[in-house]
Each structure stands twice: as C-alpha cells, then as structure tokens.
Design an enzyme around this catalytic site. Structure first.
Site, mmCIF file in Angstrom:
data_model
loop_
_atom_site.group_PDB
_atom_site.id
_atom_site.type_symbol
_atom_site.label_atom_id
_atom_site.label_comp_id
_atom_site.label_asym_id
_atom_site.label_seq_id
_atom_site.Cartn_x
_atom_site.Cartn_y
_atom_site.Cartn_z
ATOM 1 C CD GLU A 280 5.749 26.459 18.704
ATOM 2 O OE1 GLU A 280 6.479 27.291 18.501
ATOM 3 O OE2 GLU A 280 4.453 27.222 18.415
ATOM 4 C CD1 TRP A 283 7.513 28.048 14.559
ATOM 5 C CD2 TRP A 283 8.533 29.517 14.531
ATOM 6 N NE1 TRP A 283 6.442 28.876 14.239
ATOM 7 C CE2 TRP A 283 7.405 29.686 14.043
ATOM 8 C CE3 TRP A 283 9.752 30.228 13.757
ATOM 9 C CZ2 TRP A 283 6.873 30.792 13.293
ATOM 10 C CZ3 TRP A 283 9.218 31.898 13.515
ATOM 11 C CH2 TRP A 283 7.953 31.667 13.062
ATOM 12 C CD1 TRP A 311 21.131 49.315 17.214
ATOM 13 C CD2 TRP A 311 18.720 49.638 17.927
ATOM 14 N NE1 TRP A 311 20.110 48.887 15.997
ATOM 15 C CE2 TRP A 311 19.156 48.492 16.533
ATOM 16 C CE3 TRP A 311 17.631 48.958 18.237
ATOM 17 C CZ2 TRP A 311 18.354 47.949 16.112
ATOM 18 C CZ3 TRP A 311 16.572 48.249 18.004
ATOM 19 C CH2 TRP A 311 16.988 47.336 17.326
ATOM 20 C CG ASN A 346 7.942 31.578 23.077
ATOM 21 O OD1 ASN A 346 9.045 31.971 22.257
ATOM 22 N ND2 ASN A 346 6.370 32.223 22.589
ATOM 23 C CD1 TRP A 364 18.998 44.000 16.331
ATOM 24 C CD2 TRP A 364 19.710 41.410 16.815
ATOM 25 N NE1 TRP A 364 19.243 43.485 15.691
ATOM 26 C CE2 TRP A 364 20.233 41.762 15.360
ATOM 27 C CE3 TRP A 364 20.110 40.281 17.632
ATOM 28 C CZ2 TRP A 364 20.747 41.186 14.904
ATOM 29 C CZ3 TRP A 364 21.044 39.199 17.087
ATOM 30 C CH2 TRP A 364 21.037 39.886 15.879
ATOM 31 C CD1 TRP A 387 17.222 37.078 21.145
ATOM 32 C CD2 TRP A 387 16.565 39.020 21.437
ATOM 33 N NE1 TRP A 387 17.150 37.376 22.683
ATOM 34 C CE2 TRP A 387 16.880 38.268 23.238
ATOM 35 C CE3 TRP A 387 16.374 40.728 21.635
ATOM 36 C CZ2 TRP A 387 16.401 39.498 24.483
ATOM 37 C CZ3 TRP A 387 16.189 41.380 22.864
ATOM 38 C CH2 TRP A 387 16.222 40.832 23.894
HETATM 39 C C1 FAD Z 1 13.670 36.780 21.917
HETATM 40 C C2 FAD Z 1 13.329 35.328 22.022
HETATM 41 C C3 FAD Z 1 14.372 33.901 22.187
HETATM 42 C C4 FAD Z 1 14.565 32.881 22.122
HETATM 43 N N1 FAD Z 1 15.958 31.792 21.907
HETATM 44 C C5 FAD Z 1 16.732 30.758 22.816
HETATM 45 C C6 FAD Z 1 17.382 30.274 22.598
HETATM 46 O O1 FAD Z 1 17.917 30.545 23.023
HETATM 47 N N2 FAD Z 1 17.359 28.777 22.876
HETATM 48 C C7 FAD Z 1 15.629 27.792 22.505
HETATM 49 O O2 FAD Z 1 15.482 27.126 22.469
HETATM 50 N N3 FAD Z 1 14.449 28.587 22.340
HETATM 51 C C8 FAD Z 1 14.484 29.614 22.018
HETATM 52 N N4 FAD Z 1 13.663 30.670 21.979
HETATM 53 C C9 FAD Z 1 12.151 30.164 21.473
HETATM 54 C C10 FAD Z 1 11.612 29.481 22.230
HETATM 55 O O3 FAD Z 1 11.277 30.479 23.123
HETATM 56 C C11 FAD Z 1 11.794 28.594 23.657
HETATM 57 O O4 FAD Z 1 12.790 27.723 23.005
HETATM 58 C C12 FAD Z 1 10.940 27.986 24.297
HETATM 59 O O5 FAD Z 1 9.900 28.516 25.185
HETATM 60 C C13 FAD Z 1 11.219 26.744 25.083
HETATM 61 O O6 FAD Z 1 10.321 25.635 26.456
HETATM 62 P P1 FAD Z 1 9.210 24.725 25.711
HETATM 63 O O7 FAD Z 1 10.709 23.658 25.575
HETATM 64 O O8 FAD Z 1 8.623 24.299 27.009
HETATM 65 O O9 FAD Z 1 9.172 25.082 24.071
HETATM 66 P P2 FAD Z 1 7.460 23.919 23.910
HETATM 67 O O10 FAD Z 1 6.814 25.021 23.271
HETATM 68 O O11 FAD Z 1 7.266 23.342 24.360
HETATM 69 O O12 FAD Z 1 8.296 23.786 21.756
HETATM 70 C C14 FAD Z 1 8.890 22.311 22.327
HETATM 71 C C15 FAD Z 1 10.291 23.314 21.253
HETATM 72 O O13 FAD Z 1 10.208 24.042 20.292
HETATM 73 C C16 FAD Z 1 11.166 24.634 19.860
HETATM 74 N N5 FAD Z 1 10.981 25.763 20.108
HETATM 75 C C17 FAD Z 1 9.385 26.258 20.429
HETATM 76 N N6 FAD Z 1 8.992 27.574 20.368
HETATM 77 C C18 FAD Z 1 9.948 27.838 19.713
HETATM 78 C C19 FAD Z 1 10.940 28.645 19.090
HETATM 79 N N7 FAD Z 1 9.779 30.005 18.669
HETATM 80 N N8 FAD Z 1 11.625 28.511 17.855
HETATM 81 C C20 FAD Z 1 12.613 28.069 18.063
HETATM 82 N N9 FAD Z 1 12.147 26.600 18.839
HETATM 83 C C21 FAD Z 1 11.002 26.625 19.245
HETATM 84 C C22 FAD Z 1 12.191 24.715 20.858
HETATM 85 O O14 FAD Z 1 13.589 23.820 20.760
HETATM 86 C C23 FAD Z 1 11.173 24.056 22.008
HETATM 87 O O15 FAD Z 1 11.887 22.788 23.499
HETATM 88 C C24 FAD Z 1 13.894 32.018 21.356
HETATM 89 C C25 FAD Z 1 11.823 32.833 21.469
HETATM 90 C C26 FAD Z 1 12.570 34.505 21.342
HETATM 91 C C27 FAD Z 1 11.456 34.912 21.825
#
Ligand code: FAD
Length: 480
Positions: A280, A283, A311, A346, A364, A387
C-alpha cells in the site's frame, strides 16, 4: 565569517528524517532559520481544501512547539514565496535556502521559479528527497517509459534498499528575536463556523501524533492487516494517510519501523501482513510516479477515450451523494463518515466512487473535488489515481465494466452491519440480513426496525441493476 541558512518547510512538517534540516545543521552555518510560507495561490486549484487547512493549522502548531522545545522558532510568512524568502534573506543575512522536494505540477513549477530567482542572487539552494522512497525519475520500464501498471512498478522497486531514517536533532540554534513571524491564527486556516469538531476529536496532527499512530498500528494491527484492512467497522488500517500527506512522518520511517518489528516480534505469517501493508505504501509511490510523469491527470483521464464519455450531469444525484442521502446504505455511511471525520475507509472510497461515476454517471472530477475539500488526507497524487482507478480511466484502472454493487460490498465487508449502523443510525435496528438493501426487505422487517422508506430513510436514488446496464451501454459508446 558567520553563515546562516534558511530551511523552507512545506509538506515535511517534521524534525526526524528531514534531510533539508539535517543538511543545514551539518553545514557550515551558525544559524538555521525554519520558515513556513503560506502561499495557496501558487498551487492554483490544488491549494489545500477545507479539511486539509484544519489539519495544516494544528500540524503547524505542533511543529512550532517541537522547534521551540529544541531552542528554535518557526517563522511563518505569507507568499509569494520568492518575495517572502527575499525578505527573510535580507533580515537574517542567510546565504543558503534548503528544502525537501514535492512532486505535484504546481509546486514543481513554483520551486523551479524560486530556485532560478535565488540562483540569480548567488544564494545557495539545495533540495532533498524526503517525501517518497524512490524519486519518480529513477524508475522506468525497459523501454525507458514511465510505468502505468502497479504490479511491474512495485516489482521493479520493492527490493531496492531504503535509506536509514535520519535522527531528529537534539538541539537547534536560536533564531534572533528581531526576525518576526505572522501568528498562526492570522493565516485563517480554521473555518469561521466551527464544523471541524469531528476532525479534532478523531485526529492528533503533528509529528508526535504520527508516531503514536504508527506505534499503535505496528504493535496492535499490523499482524492482522491482510484480513482486517477490508473491514470498515474494524480499526484495521494504519490511519497514517494525513500524517504522510503533511510529511509529519516519512515513508522511510514507516518501512524501517515495520522491518524492525518483524525482526523483533514477527511470527509466522506476519511477513504476509507486512508485505500487504508495504505494497500500500507502494501504491502511494506509484501514484506519485504517475502524477509526476502525467501531470495533466488531475484534470484529464489518462485513458483519453474517456474524454468523450457521456456523463449524465446529474446535479441532484451529486448533491445527494455528497450529503449521504442516496438511499444506498453503504454509500450513505461512507459519505457521512467522510463529512464527520474527514476520513473514509478505502473500501468505501472505492464503493462510493464507483457508485458516483457508474451508477449515477457523474464525471469523476466532481467526486475528486468533493474529496479534495472534505478529506483530511486529500492528496493530489493519491486522490487522482484513486478516482481514475474507480472510474476506469486511469493507470492500472479497474476495467470500467467491473461495477461495484454497494449492497454486495456491504454484505461481504460489513457482514454484521456495524459500520452502516454507526453512520446511518436511521437503520440501526434493521437486522444484518436486510441492512445493506432495505428496499428489498419485507415490510415486517422494516416495520419492526421503525424504518419507513421515503420517510425515515430515502428510497434508493437509482435502481442498481438498471443503472449498471445504462453505464455499460454508455461505455460501449466510448469503446467504439
Ligand atoms: C476514490 C479514491 C480516492 C482516494 N483519495 C486519497 C487521498 O486523497 N489521499 C490518500 O492518501 N489516499 C487516497 N486514497 C487511497 C486510500 O483510500 C487511502 O490512502 C487509505 O484509505 C488511507 O487510510 P490508511 O492510512 O489507514 O491506509 P493503510 O491501508 O494503512 O495504507 C497505508 C498508506 O498507504 C497509502 N495508500 C494506501 N492505499 C493507497 C492507494 N490506493 N493509493 C495510494 N496510496 C495508498 C496511504 O498513504 C496510506 O496511509 C483514495 C482511494 C480511492 C479509491
């Protein structure tokens, strides 16, 4: 002769593993002046949204306190950045400005301009890597192109060594009293009408808060991350995203902490959880890689076929989605969690984004903007990637025809309905069997739970099956 340096803090609001700060302290300087310059105009549409500004306020307050504890002081100035640095150079006699790099297109342009301006005056400048594990220009495919798919990207980088994080300084040189600072309150980052109570209750911005989160996560959650990360009713993820966005903690620190924990306490099976978590973080790296190489993506789809997607322009649908009154429980629960806390799990982000772009066929970019204003972790790279992924038009996108069914998502990932009950209290008494699709519940189950559809809780705004068919038909038009 005495030499002084300015350390320009931006989204690296921490003292540990801060290479710009360390380089200034290790250099031949007798004073280091830490400055934060508030210049949202320089970021265009990407200036922090409402929830991010709340976070920024408390994060700057924490940084200021941490600097003071070590004998220094945070100087706050207003932009334009080049002018603010000019004045500070004049007042302090600084001969160097150091900062850590960021990768969004507006900041890159601004930093280039500032650097050229300082070079012209023979001020030494240096920038450092702090925000990512891998600089985006150091990763490319065999054809020397940027990656557009996550798995090969992660394969290419995940075994590269991650530099050991730098220790925080134990003391800092004092900043002369005559160097003035704006007060933090004067920046007006907090809203006049205090809607931010939920955010303040849920989070502790700042470096110490970030490390507390990481400690708690590693000690209590990491060992079950692979299974719990998809269950929104459980605290099964790290909640590090806003801390990482503001650079209160850096990814190198996160990776090292995970590896240390594995070495000291890891049991069989923990490696799998750790790898899932690290991917993650991967990602996040990938999202920054894509944004750096495709800087147009915050506005335009990477898959340009989607420029002509039909759209719907459904304003009423968008408004009900934003308010969490679509009549689809998982969607409403996610949107209400977002509004109350500045965060959304997420699994819900994927679900609500799919619902908006596919079942409602709202472009989107509207969803992206709403998230931008309401998420405390709103991040241009991650939000854009998320998105476009959900809408089926971006890097490594889920194919458009894979449309999440929000009721099924609820049944799978919130099987007891705890998450929906928490955020949609109108449905709190409905049994788990019907809570994710109240429109299909027998009249008696609804009556027993005190639910009157269209009165205590909305009828669904769309029929999930019919709107899915319409989305697929619309997709057929762009495929051709
Ligand atoms: C439509 C959509 C919009 C999103 N917008 C954002 C946003 O604006 N900012 C944001 O930080 N994340 C975003 N995410 C990714 C993800 O949902 C969040 O990073 C995550 O939910 C944050 O919670 P956590 O820190 O507990 O994640 P954890 O599961 O603990 O993951 C650890 C870290 O990994 C990174 N990470 C995790 N998943 C993703 C992912 N899919 N893409 C990129 N990095 C990721 C984040 O920095 C996160 O803090 C988005 C996902 C979707 C589907």
């Amino acid at each position: 002769m005495k030499k002084r340096a300015i350390v320009w803090f931006r989204r690296d609001l921490r003292l540990a593993d801060n290479p710009a700060l360390c380089a200034a302290l290790d250099g031949d300087f007798d004073t280091v002046v830490p400055v934060f310059i508030e210049a949202p105009d320089e970021l265009g549409d990407e200036a922090p949204g409402g929830a991010q500004r709340v976070w920024q306020h408390f994060s700057l307050a924490a940084l200021a306190a941490d600097l003071e504890a070590l004998g220094s002081r945070l100087i706050i100035r207003r932009g334009p950045s080049a002018d603010a640095l000019d004045r500070l150079i004049e007042e302090s006699g600084a001969t160097a400005v150091y900062w850590n790099r960021l990768y969004d297109p507006h900041t890159i342009e601004r930093d280039k301009r500032v650097k050229a301006h300082l070079d012209d005056q023979s001020i030494e400048t240096a920038s450092f890597p702090a925000h990512l594990l891998y600089e985006p220009w150091t990763v490319s495919t065999r054809q020397n192109a940027p990656y557009k798919v996550f798995t090969p990207f992660w394969k290419a980088v995940r075994d590269r060594p991650v530099a050991t994080p730098l220790a925080a300084p134990s003391e800092l040189p004092a900043v002369w009293d005559r160097i003035g600072s704006e007060s933090l309150d004067a920046l007006g980052l907090l809203p006049d009408i205090r809607w931010d109570e939920g955010i303040r209750e849920a989070w502790t911005p700042g470096e110490a808060g970030a490390h507390d989160r990481l400690d708690h996560f590693v000690d209590d959650v990491l060992g079950r991350y692979a299974t719990d990360r998809d269950r929104p009713a459980v605290l099964g993820t790290s909640y590090l995203s806003p801390h990482l966005h503001w650079g209160e903690i850096g990814p190198r620190q996160v990776v090292h902490r995970v590896e240390e924990w594995l070495a000291e306490h890891g049991r069989d099976g923990d490696r799998a959880d750790a790898n899932t978590f690290l991917s993650e973080i991967g990602w996040r790296e990938f999202a920054h890689h894509v944004l750096y190489h495709f800087p147009e993506t915050p506005e335009r789809p990477l898959d340009t076929r989607f420029e002509s997607f039909p759209w719907s322009g459904d304003d009423e649908g968008l408004a009900r989605w934003q308010r969490g009154t679509t009549g689809i429980p998982m969607v409403d629960a996610g949107m209400r969690e977002l509004w109350a806390t500045g965060y959304m799990h997420n699994r819900l982000r994927m679900t609500v984004a799919s619902f908006l772009t596919k079942n409602l066929r709202v472009a989107w970019q509207h969803g992206e903007r709403w998230f931008w204003d309401t998420l405390v972790d709103a991040d241009l790279a991650n939000n854009t990637l998320g998105w476009q992924w959900a809408a089926g038009c971006g890097a490594d996108a889920a194919p458009f025809f894979r449309i999440f069914n929000p009721a099924r998502q609820g049944e799978r990932f919130d099987p007891d309905g705890h998450y929906v009950r928490r955020w949609v209290p109108e449905l709190a008494n409905l049994d788990a069997k019907h809570i994710h699709a109240p429109w299909a519940a027998p009249g008696k189950a609804l009556a027993d739970a005190g639910v009157v559809l269209g009165d205590t809780y909305p009828e669904p705004i769309v029929d999930l099956k019919a709107s899915r068919r319409e989305a697929l038909a619309a997709f057929d038009q762009v495929k051709k």
